[in-house]
Design a protein around this motif. Structure first.
Motif, PDB file in Angstrom:
ATOM      1  N   LEU A  73       0.830  -1.199   0.000  1.00 47.18           N
ATOM      2  CA  LEU A  73       0.000   0.000   0.000  1.00 47.18           C
ATOM      3  C   LEU A  73       0.873   1.262   0.000  1.00 47.18           C
ATOM      4  O   LEU A  73       1.554   1.555   0.981  1.00 47.18           O
ATOM      5  N   LEU A  74       0.833   1.991  -1.117  1.00 45.46           N
ATOM      6  CA  LEU A  74       1.586   3.242  -1.245  1.00 45.46           C
ATOM      7  C   LEU A  74       0.632   4.386  -0.947  1.00 45.46           C
ATOM      8  O   LEU A  74      -0.421   4.515  -1.582  1.00 45.46           O
ATOM      9  N   THR A  75       0.971   5.226   0.036  1.00 43.26           N
ATOM     10  CA  THR A  75       0.114   6.337   0.434  1.00 43.26           C
ATOM     11  C   THR A  75       0.841   7.653   0.195  1.00 43.26           C
ATOM     12  O   THR A  75       1.963   7.847   0.655  1.00 43.26           O
ATOM     13  N   ILE A  76       0.177   8.540  -0.540  1.00 49.15           N
ATOM     14  CA  ILE A  76       0.677   9.894  -0.789  1.00 49.15           C
ATOM     15  C   ILE A  76      -0.268  10.830  -0.039  1.00 49.15           C
ATOM     16  O   ILE A  76      -1.482  10.816  -0.282  1.00 49.15           O
ATOM     17  N   ASN A 103      -2.494   0.457  -4.583  1.00 47.69           N
ATOM     18  CA  ASN A 103      -2.033  -0.902  -4.301  1.00 47.69           C
ATOM     19  C   ASN A 103      -0.941  -1.241  -5.300  1.00 47.69           C
ATOM     20  O   ASN A 103      -1.172  -1.184  -6.506  1.00 47.69           O
ATOM     21  N   LEU A 104       0.230  -1.602  -4.791  1.00 45.95           N
ATOM     22  CA  LEU A 104       1.334  -1.966  -5.657  1.00 45.95           C
ATOM     23  C   LEU A 104       1.420  -3.487  -5.768  1.00 45.95           C
ATOM     24  O   LEU A 104       0.999  -4.213  -4.864  1.00 45.95           O
ATOM     25  N   PRO A 105       1.974  -3.978  -6.860  1.00 49.29           N
ATOM     26  CA  PRO A 105       2.106  -5.427  -6.993  1.00 49.29           C
ATOM     27  C   PRO A 105       3.106  -5.978  -5.974  1.00 49.29           C
ATOM     28  O   PRO A 105       4.006  -5.268  -5.518  1.00 49.29           O
ATOM     29  N   LYS A 106       2.929  -7.252  -5.632  1.00 41.08           N
ATOM     30  CA  LYS A 106       3.854  -7.904  -4.707  1.00 41.08           C
ATOM     31  C   LYS A 106       5.243  -7.931  -5.328  1.00 41.08           C
ATOM     32  O   LYS A 106       5.383  -8.085  -6.528  1.00 41.08           O
ATOM     33  N   GLY A 107       6.231  -7.771  -4.478  1.00 38.16           N
ATOM     34  CA  GLY A 107       7.610  -7.865  -4.936  1.00 38.16           C
ATOM     35  C   GLY A 107       8.253  -6.543  -5.296  1.00 38.16           C
ATOM     36  O   GLY A 107       9.421  -6.509  -5.680  1.00 38.16           O
ATOM     37  N   VAL A 108       7.512  -5.429  -5.188  1.00 40.16           N
ATOM     38  CA  VAL A 108       8.111  -4.120  -5.480  1.00 40.16           C
ATOM     39  C   VAL A 108       9.162  -3.822  -4.422  1.00 40.16           C
ATOM     40  O   VAL A 108       8.913  -3.963  -3.218  1.00 40.16           O
ATOM     41  N   ILE A 126       8.238   3.673 -10.059  1.00 35.20           N
ATOM     42  CA  ILE A 126       8.187   2.441  -9.282  1.00 35.20           C
ATOM     43  C   ILE A 126       8.602   1.294 -10.197  1.00 35.20           C
ATOM     44  O   ILE A 126       7.871   0.934 -11.132  1.00 35.20           O
ATOM     45  N   ARG A 127       9.769   0.746  -9.926  1.00 29.94           N
ATOM     46  CA  ARG A 127      10.302  -0.337 -10.753  1.00 29.94           C
ATOM     47  C   ARG A 127       9.453  -1.588 -10.556  1.00 29.94           C
ATOM     48  O   ARG A 127       9.136  -1.959  -9.425  1.00 29.94           O
TER      49      ARG A 127
END
Length: 149
Positions: A73-76, A103-108, A126-127
């Protein structure tokens, strides 16, 4: 030679403007007309190797922006403060606290996320996790190998 221009006002429009002014003054006195609750516009773009998130934050100082990653979970979040110049006559620009969550993918890899801020736009790079990146297979130039019979 001096030229004078006279504006002829429609009395009906003048009455509407007066009523609009009256409502604006009422809302300003009560504080009920303030435009609060700021939700910045956000774009997410995808390339082969990364996601690019662009967030419009006009009037927000860099130090008033927070970016956090917990699990996927990326929160800005942050705050845009109201302008305190002169007496309010008409206010449309929202201000206040804001929060956007992705919501970011698993493994970021959190260490690989890059953030920059310029001209009122926050840019996050975000790679993608290795397993989600496109694997390109090069095509080699050369003759056909004969198949064994």
């Amino acid at each position: 030679m001096t030229r004078t221009t006279t504006l002829v006002r429609d009395p009906f429009l003048a009455d509407l403007r007066a009523m609009d002014d009256l409502f604006n003054r009422f809302w300003a006195m009560t504080g009920l007309g303030r435009v609060t609750g700021f939700t910045p516009a956000l774009d997410v773009r995808e390339t082969e190797d990364e996601y690019v998130v662009l967030v419009d934050l006009p009037g927000v100082k860099r130090e008033d922006v927070s970016i956090e990653l917990e699990d996927q979970l990326l929160t800005i979040s942050g705050t845009r403060v109201p302008v305190e110049i002169g007496e309010e006559q008409h206010v449309e620009r929202p201000y206040g606290s804001f929060m956007r969550t992705l919501n970011l993918p698993k493994g970021v890899d959190p260490e690989a996320i890059q953030a920059s801020y310029a001209d009122g736009v926050l840019e996050l790079r975000i790679r993608k996790p290795a397993e989600q990146r496109t694997k390109r297979i090069p095509v080699q130039v050369g003759g056909h190998k004969e198949l064994a019979k």
